[in-house]
Write an enzyme that holds these catalytic residues in place. Structure first.
Site, mmCIF file in Angstrom:
data_model
loop_
_atom_site.group_PDB
_atom_site.id
_atom_site.type_symbol
_atom_site.label_atom_id
_atom_site.label_comp_id
_atom_site.label_asym_id
_atom_site.label_seq_id
_atom_site.Cartn_x
_atom_site.Cartn_y
_atom_site.Cartn_z
ATOM 1 N N LYS A 102 111.470 21.250 106.242
ATOM 2 C CA LYS A 102 110.525 20.731 105.326
ATOM 3 C C LYS A 102 109.446 21.380 104.914
ATOM 4 O O LYS A 102 108.749 21.745 105.609
ATOM 5 C CB LYS A 102 110.283 19.316 105.684
ATOM 6 C CG LYS A 102 109.125 18.586 104.936
ATOM 7 C CD LYS A 102 108.241 17.412 105.543
ATOM 8 C CE LYS A 102 107.032 16.934 104.685
ATOM 9 N NZ LYS A 102 106.186 16.031 105.398
ATOM 10 N N ALA A 189 104.555 10.359 102.569
ATOM 11 C CA ALA A 189 103.170 10.211 102.305
ATOM 12 C C ALA A 189 103.091 8.873 101.846
ATOM 13 O O ALA A 189 102.974 8.948 100.624
ATOM 14 C CB ALA A 189 102.580 11.525 101.968
ATOM 15 N N GLY A 190 101.900 8.346 102.468
ATOM 16 C CA GLY A 190 101.155 7.169 101.757
ATOM 17 C C GLY A 190 101.821 5.866 102.172
ATOM 18 O O GLY A 190 100.979 4.722 102.012
#
Length: 260
Positions: A102, A189-190
């Site tokens: 990643k 993310a988030g």
């Protein structure tokens, strides 16, 4: 067994939930939460975790063994293309030639937004070096498509800033990215709770990667289980196809053709 699998490169997975390993109180909590999530892909920050480079420290691979999970080394904490490339090469050495990584190259410490110029530079170098790249990026559909065209095996747009828990802030951009992609799109993310994960999947995303949403919960193990279910529900809803939105009411039991 379900035939609805997530394909990344030549690998296939049944779980569409990817999890991280940071921020847990100890190794045992990491192990239990990972198991509860049902995840098959587990991401590890090479610059922050010991997976064998420090012989005198606990080895994370003892609780997330490569025989059970696909380890996804990531370049978290890298702010230049050079650092990211170096970190990926270190991971490949530590994991006996493992090429699936990643990639994230950060732009600044406050927002942790990606540095897109550096990300593109690192992507070009790593693809030439034989890596299979799952790439963290912003929610720009143009950049997402460019990263796919460069050879990334998955594109991972943020839903909101890393660790914010704000949920899907721009579903229309995510939807545009999904509609134009021919590689897996994984929200990265988030996400803050299970409903956020379900929304991502209902938009047609192929998976969701999360860490803080589970690790920072009051009960990480229970939250991991909730996230697993949210991913499954969202995926099934996407495949089923939701009803059309209507401005006015529509009776659940139509009376057309009745005698009363």
């Amino acid at each position: 067994m379900s035939t609805d699998t997530l394909k990344i490169g030549e690998r296939q997975f049944h779980s569409r939930l990817l999890v991280g390993t940071g921020k847990y109180k100890d190794m045992e909590e990491t192990r239990l939460a990972t198991e509860a999530s049902g995840a098959e892909i587990v991401t590890v920050a090479i610059r922050r975790s010991n997976i064998g480079q420090n012989a005198d420290e606990p080895n994370l691979l003892e609780v997330i063994p490569p025989e059970k999970y696909t380890i996804l080394p990531n370049t978290a904490g890298c702010y230049t293309a050079e650092d990211a490339v170096r970190t990926c090469r270190l991971a490949r050495e530590l994991l006996d030639g493992h090429n699936l990584v990643k990639l994230e190259v950060l732009g600044d410490e406050k927002t942790l937004f990606p540095d897109i110029t550096a990300t593109l530079e690192a992507t070009e170098l790593l693809v030439k070096d034989g890596f299979e790249i799952m790439v963290y990026t912003n929610d720009d559909p143009i950049i997402a498509k460019r990263l796919e065209d460069m050879g990334c095996v998955a594109v991972m747009p943020l839903a909101a800033p890393i660790g914010s828990g704000l949920g899907i802030r721009n579903p229309y951009n995510i939807l545009e990215i999904v509609d134009n992609a021919s590689v897996p799109i994984i929200v990265d993310a988030g996400v803050g709770t299970a409903s956020d994960a379900a929304v991502a999947m209902e938009l047609g995303c192929d998976g969701v990667l999360m860490n803080t949403a589970i690790a920072a919960a009051k009960d990480p193990i229970l939250m991991a289980s909730a996230m697993k279910k949210g991913i499954q529900a969202g995926r099934e809803a996407f495949l089923a196809g939701r009803m059309p939105r209507k401005r006015y009411a529509s009776a659940s039991s139509p009376i057309d053709g009745s005698f009363l």
